[in-house]
Structure formats: C-alpha cells, structure tokens
Design a protein around this motif. Structure first.
Motif, short mmCIF file in Angstrom:
data_model
loop_
_atom_site.label_atom_id
_atom_site.label_comp_id
_atom_site.label_asym_id
_atom_site.label_seq_id
_atom_site.Cartn_x
_atom_site.Cartn_y
_atom_site.Cartn_z
N ILE A 10 0.85 -1.19 0.00
CA ILE A 10 0.00 0.00 0.00
C ILE A 10 0.89 1.24 0.00
O ILE A 10 1.73 1.42 0.88
CB ILE A 10 -0.93 0.00 1.23
N ASP A 12 0.68 5.33 -0.12
CA ASP A 12 -0.13 6.55 -0.08
C ASP A 12 0.81 7.75 -0.06
O ASP A 12 1.31 8.16 0.99
CB ASP A 12 -1.01 6.55 1.17
N ASP A 22 -3.35 -4.60 4.38
CA ASP A 22 -4.69 -4.72 3.81
C ASP A 22 -5.34 -3.34 3.76
O ASP A 22 -5.12 -2.50 4.63
CB ASP A 22 -5.55 -5.64 4.67
N LEU A 23 -6.16 -3.17 2.73
CA LEU A 23 -6.87 -1.90 2.57
C LEU A 23 -8.36 -2.22 2.55
O LEU A 23 -8.80 -3.10 1.81
CB LEU A 23 -6.43 -1.25 1.26
N ILE A 30 -12.47 4.90 1.79
CA ILE A 30 -11.44 4.13 2.48
C ILE A 30 -11.88 4.03 3.95
O ILE A 30 -12.30 5.04 4.53
CB ILE A 30 -10.07 4.84 2.40
N GLU A 32 -11.44 2.31 8.05
CA GLU A 32 -10.54 1.68 9.02
C GLU A 32 -11.19 0.45 9.63
O GLU A 32 -10.55 -0.36 10.28
CB GLU A 32 -10.15 2.68 10.10
N LEU A 364 -5.10 7.82 0.44
CA LEU A 364 -5.74 6.61 0.94
C LEU A 364 -6.11 6.74 2.42
O LEU A 364 -6.33 5.74 3.10
CB LEU A 364 -4.82 5.40 0.73
N VAL A 372 -8.97 3.78 -6.22
CA VAL A 372 -7.72 3.04 -6.02
C VAL A 372 -7.25 2.43 -7.33
O VAL A 372 -8.06 1.95 -8.13
CB VAL A 372 -7.93 1.90 -4.97
#
Lengths: 419, 315
Positions: A10, A12, A22-23, A30, A32, A364, A372
């Motif tokens: 990832i 950003d 992991d996203l 996006i 959490e 992100l 993305v």
C-alpha cells in the motif's frame, strides 16, 4: 458494498505510507473498519495506490465524436488506473456555456467510470476576446477556467480575465505561449527544425508569456496553474515564483519528460505535439523540475486523433497524442530514471494533482473516496497502439518497452476495471 | 533512429528525398551518371531507352513551371511516359487527402512519383506509403529540401572546378526559407568542401544554421573574399516588406551581387542562381549575364542530373 484488498504493497504518497498490508473499503470510502467484506482482492505482489489524477485528458465530446467518445476514453482512463481527470474546454463547441458543461457532466456520470472535471472556457468560443459567464459555469461544474491551446494574445483581456476569476476565487489554467512568436511554428526552434525546414517556435515564446502571466498574477492575486511547461527557462521562472510565494502551480506532459526534438526523426507526425518537443537540455530540466517539485504534476495531455489527422505532412498533422493508458508506465519510467522511491514518483499523479484540482481524492486516508489503482509496477508493457482502449492510437511511444500494468481500478469503492 | 528511408536494405537509392544522409558514393554515382547523359542531350536524337514502358507522374502540389518542365524533359529523354498533374488546382481543392491522391495514382501503375509540396517532409510521408516497386523523387518540399537542384548545383561546381576539396563556396540570401540552400549545403559538406559560407542578415538565417556546417557572415564583402563559387538565392517578393526586410532597395544595397562586390571573390569564381532570378534585387544584370555566370549551363545540367536520378532509382 465492502471490499478488502489483501496483501498489497500500500502506497499513499500523501502520508508517505509504503508497506504491505490490507486496505478496506466501505460505502465508497477508504475505511478503518475491518468488518466482513463482500469481496476480497488478493493483491499479493501488487501495489495499491490512490487512483491517478490526470490534469489534462481530452474526451472529444462534444463535437469530435469521430475521433473518440466519452465511453471509449473513460474506458481507457480506467485501463490506465486514472480515476479522475480534468478535460480541457477545446471541444466543438467549446465549453463556454453552462448547458454544455452540465450535459458533459451528466453523460460522464451516467457512465459511472472515472470522475470528470471539466475546465470551462476562459473566453467565449476560446477566441480570447470576451469573458465567459464564469460563475454560472462554475455552478454547472467547472473546476477552473482555461484557454486550452487557443491563443490569448490580448494582454488586456488576460488581465481582466484574471481579475474577474480572482474576484470569485476561481483558478485559471493557462498554457504560456506568446501567440505572435509561436505563429505558424510547428517544432522547437533549433538545429533540428533548421535541418528539416520546419517553422520553429522559439523557447522564449514560452518564457515571455510566462513572465507576463506571472506579472499579472502579482497584480491580480489570481490563482493560476500553468499547463504543459516545455522549456528549461520556464522551470527557472517557476522556481523564482514559488520562492516569492505566488499562488501558482504547474504541470508537464509525460511526453516532454522523455522525448526531445531529435525524436522527430524523419518527420514523425506522432511527435507533432503542443507545445513542441524541445531540446534534450529542456527535457532534462523538466525531469529535474518535476523531481524538485518546482513542477507539481505530470499529466498525459491525452489527445485522441484519428488516422486522417495524423497521416499528413508534419506541419499539417493535428498536434497531440494518446496518453491515458501510458500515464502510469511513463511516470514510473521517469521516477526510475531519477531513482525516486515509488511513493515520491506516484505523488506527481496522485496527491499533488488532487491539490491542484482541489479535490479530496488522491490519497488513501480513512474517509477519502475509495478511488484506487492496483498495479504491477514491474510487469512489462510493450506499447502496441492497436491494443489501446482509447480510440486515439497515435503515440510517439509506439513500440517502446515500458513497465507498469494496472490490474484493478476502483472508483468510489466499485471495481470498474480488472485485467 | 529509423533507417534512412531513401535507401533499400542493400543500401541502394530507392527514393531521392534529401541529400542529407546520402553516402558520398551515391552522390558520386549520380554525378557520374549525369555526366554520361550530358552527351545524350547534345545529340540529334536525344533519347535513351532506359525507362521505356515506365510511367513518371509529376505530382506538383505547388505550382512550378521550370522544375516540372525539366523533370518532364528528363523523363522523356529516358523514354518514359510522363503524366503531369497540377494538383494545386484539382483534388486538393476538392478535399482529397494527399495519401488518397497517391493511392489513386498508384492504382494507375506509376513507377516514379516526382513530388513537389509546400509542406516540409511531404515526400517522406508518400515514400512511407507507396508500393515497393514505386519510387519517390522529391522536387522540393517546403523549406526542407530540393535534392535534384542541390545535385545539379554540385554537378555545375564539379564541372567548372573539378575538385571539391579546396573550395570556398558562399551562399547568399534567404537561407531561412530556402530548400535549395539546405540541399546544397548538405551536398557540399558530404563531398568535403572545406568552407561553406552563408551570407545574409539575421532575419533570413534559420537559428543554429552553423550546425549544418557553415560559417555565417553578415557582411557580404567579408564573406565574398576569396570565394571560388558564389551562389545567389532567390528572394521571394513577400519577404521584401514587413518584418523580414524593410525594402528591396535596402536589400540590394547590402546583399545584392554587383560586379564591384564580385571582384572581391577569386578571379575565376563562378556565379550560380537556382532561378528564377530577381534582377536588381539579389543580382545585378551585368553579373547575371556576365562572364562569371554559369546560370544557363546549370539549367542544361539539371536535365542530365534528373535523368541520372530517375534512371538510378527506377533502373
């Protein structure tokens, strides 16, 4: 719809984050939260970055549907990982009326692909004489105002346009080029143009115009973004302007980071571009300027052109090249040549461009739109024009071996492209 | 970098598009072949059967009388069939594209296209799209090249001066817009002329002209000193007023060739001009018609050179 992108590297650029993880995506943003996803994308070995933001991509609608359509070009954008793009107003008719802008926005929205940010015409019909109804155009969705490549020779009009735009806080995007010095020119004024007998555009056509525009920025306080710089001299003027703290930014087209006038070879009309490809010294100064963030962004300056427009003697050929699908590989190539970490490289087509455009995508962070691009930065890419999704097949990079292939593109949390 | 599109895989001349990039041997071959044809043009029966049964299409997208005529004569002396197309007045105005025009003529079984076009590089575009047995000869494209004129200039110089290796050549006038100058400079540097000078005001010189291998003079008297060959360029009427030059009179005063200025060159200097001449603008009549002038022999040699080029590309 919840989505999890697993095992991706990832990146950003806005936060400097670069690591495997992991996203998560929820409700188009996006997230959490790690609630049970509806779909999992295994992105092992791939990079997940903010979708790319292209500051100049011509979609050719309205008016030039025979060269390209919104469908074909937005498809090309997604194949290139481009999730937002600014389109210049040089359509036919130009984007100088709220109705036209409204229609374009609706058409683009209905296709639910990349986000389209229209630039409104700065002057009526781009003729450089009368101001457009900027406030109404802004209401219709224009994010800034521009002359595209149309000349604005009258400095009185330019001054008034900047004053008026500054009144309402509208940004103005200008490509600096002195209309008189550039008149009839088709190539960089230099040894190559002399040898090939092509009418030249001297580098000072750009620097003189840029110096004038910077002076008008000082006078009016207008926020100006300078488009497609092509000369070393312009980079130096921008360096001084930034030091001075002027409200300015600028971009460069990907072609100009890699090519110079010598690439015209034997009158290759794929190298007929606006501004012209300049000397190797200019090219190197632009690449360095982008590294030093004197230049904020790289853009594709995507211009789909049909065969009839290019199968002509050099000077008569229509300027421009296809680029949406080459923005990533050519930006990566630049970053590699400058030995930059991937996050720094990608900043030029993500967060930096978001800032110029004034949008919340391009990063992100939790809560940002889930635009993305998931790509393999090492996958080889041979540029085969026939395989491009864009209706424009003409590019000076035809046959080049590049690297960087997009595997998935997400816009607002939806997977809109996978390969 | 692409391969020179004028040469085939064996390095032979497939098209003549520009003198630039042609090896010395090919220039020599053309000049030698031309020499053998000069005799033909002086015979009573001025024909050789080298291109019998072949078709030469004169494709002139820009009006020309002199060049077109000499190509026509040259093709006829090679026994080819010649078709003249004055495209400036026909299909272009009907909106047909350049490549469509060529494709149509190609369907009529052409062997050689002689092309003149106002846009630099147009013959290269055509050469990229013709069939393998078809040949393109550039008869002048924009400001870029006029290779047969350059070759006939080289032929003339060789005829009078024998050897290029000790020559000082001055090219005077509107180099900026001149395809003749570019082709001649490239030919002279390829054949080893040690000093090629261009003499003109800054407004008539393209930027970076020195990179072509020439020495720049703005003062005509200094530039003419000790020259063996003086080449005058035609000054188009439209350049004489406006931002390029203030007037024809002032131009003639500074850059016109007079007997008095010519006296600064070598005693045996030759004076050339690609024609058509503007008497009293770039050249004084007494010089144009004087003993140093080889302007008319240039025209005669031009036919032999064009015969040589066509017989080599299509032979």
């Amino acid at each position: 719809m919840r989505l999890a992108i697993k095992n991706a590297r990832i990146i950003d650029p806005a936060s400097g984050r670069d690591g495997v993880g992991d996203l998560h995506v929820a409700d188009g943003k996006i997230s959490e939260e790690h609630a049970r996803p509806d779909r999992v994308i295994d992105a092992k070995g791939l990079v997940a970055a903010p979708g790319f933001i292209d500051l100049s991509a011509r979609l050719r609608e309205p008016g030039f549907e025979y060269k390209a359509t919104l469908e074909s070009e937005l498809e090309a954008a997604l194949a290139g990982g481009v999730t937002s793009l600014a389109c210049p107003p040089d359509t036919d008719p130009p984007l100088d009326e709220p109705g036209l802008v409204d229609m374009l926005r609706r058409r683009a929205k209905a296709l639910s692909r990349a986000r389209v940010y229209p630039l409104g015409a700065l002057t009526v019909k781009l003729e450089g004489e009368r101001l457009t109804e900027m406030a109404q155009l802004a209401e219709a969705g224009c994010v800034a105002f521009s002359q595209a490549n149309a000349p604005l020779a009258n400095t009185q009009v330019l001054w008034r346009a900047l004053q008026y735009a500054a009144t309402f806080g509208f940004p103005v995007w200008l490509r600096p080029q002195d209309a008189w010095l550039a008149k009839d020119g088709v190539a960089h004024e230099g040894e190559l143009a002399t040898r090939l007998g092509l009418p030249g555009i001297p580098p000072f056509a750009e620097t003189i115009a840029l110096a004038t525009m910077l002076e008008l920025v000082r006078a009016t306080g207008a926020r100006v973004h300078f488009c497609r710089l092509s000369t070393a001299g312009a980079v130096e003027l921008m360096r001084a302007a930034r030091r001075e703290g002027l409200p300015v930014s600028c971009d460069v087209a990907i072609h100009h980071l890699h090519l110079c006038d010598m690439d015209l070879g034997y009158f290759d009309s794929n190298c007929r571009l606006e501004p012209p490809l300049r000397s190797a010294r200019d090219r190197d100064a632009l690449a360095r300027g982008l590294e030093e963030q004197i230049i904020d962004c790289a853009c594709s300056d995507h211009t789909p052109i049909d065969d009839d427009g290019k199968h002509l003697p050099f000077a008569e050929a229509e300027p421009g090249a296809t680029g949406l699908e080459l923005l990533l590989p050519l930006t990566l190539k630049w970053g590699e040549a400058r030995k930059l970490p991937l996050a720094k490289t990608l900043a030029r087509i993500t967060c930096n461009a978001a800032q110029v455009l004034g949008v919340s995508s391009g990063r992100l962070a939790a809560g940002a739109p889930a635009d993305v691009a998931i790509f393999d930065p090492k996958a080889p890419l041979r540029v085969v024009p026939e395989m491009l999704k864009s209706q424009g097949k003409h590019t000076p990079f035809a046959g080049h071996e590049l690297a960087g292939r997009v595997r998935y593109t997400l816009v607002a949390g939806n997977v809109v492209y996978e390969a | 970098m692409q391969r020179n599109p004028q040469l085939n895989a064996q390095g032979e001349l497939q098209h003549l598009l520009s003198i630039e990039g042609l090896p010395r041997e090919i220039l020599g071959q053309i000049l030698d072949t031309a020499e053998s044809f000069v005799g033909v043009t002086e015979r009573e029966v001025k024909k050789v059967p080298l291109l019998r049964g072949k078709s030469v299409f004169n494709l002139f997208f820009e009006p020309s009388t002199r060049t077109r005529t000499t190509f026509e004569i040259a093709a006829k002396r090679l026994s080819a069939d010649v078709i003249n197309l004055n495209i400036a007045l026909s299909s272009q105005t009907k909106g047909e594209s350049l490549l469509d025009t060529v494709a149509n003529l190609s369907a009529m079984q052409a062997d050689i296209f002689v092309v003149r076009h106002a846009s630099s590089g147009a013959p290269f575009l055509i050469a990229r799209h013709v069939k393998p047995h078809e040949h393109v000869v550039n008869a002048g494209d924009g400001r870029h090249a006029h290779p047969t004129q350059g070759l006939l200039d080289l032929y003339t110089i060789r005829h009078y001066k024998k050897d290029f290796s000790r020559l000082t050549v001055a090219i005077i006038g509107d180099v900026l817009h001149s395809r003749v100058a570019r082709s001649l400079i490239q030919g002279l540097t390829t054949l080893g002329a040690p000093q090629v000078r261009v003499i003109a005001p800054q407004t008539l010189l393209p930027s970076g002209v020195e990179a072509l291998g020439v020495k720049v003079f703005h003062d005509m008297r200094a530039g003419l000193r000790d020259c063996d060959v003086v080449v005058m360029l035609r000054l188009q009427n439209e350049r004489m007023k406006g931002a390029m030059l203030p007037s024809a009179q002032e131009y003639f005063k500074n850059y016109g060739l007079t007997a008095e200025k010519l006296a600064l060159a070598r005693e045996d200097a030759i004076v050339m001009h690609p024609g058509p001449m503007n008497r009293g603008v770039e050249i004084d009549s007494s010089v144009a018609d004087g003993p140093h002038s080889v302007i008319l022999p240039q025209v005669t040699f031009g036919i032999a050179v064009r015969m040589a080029v066509m017989s080599i590309v299509a032979g």
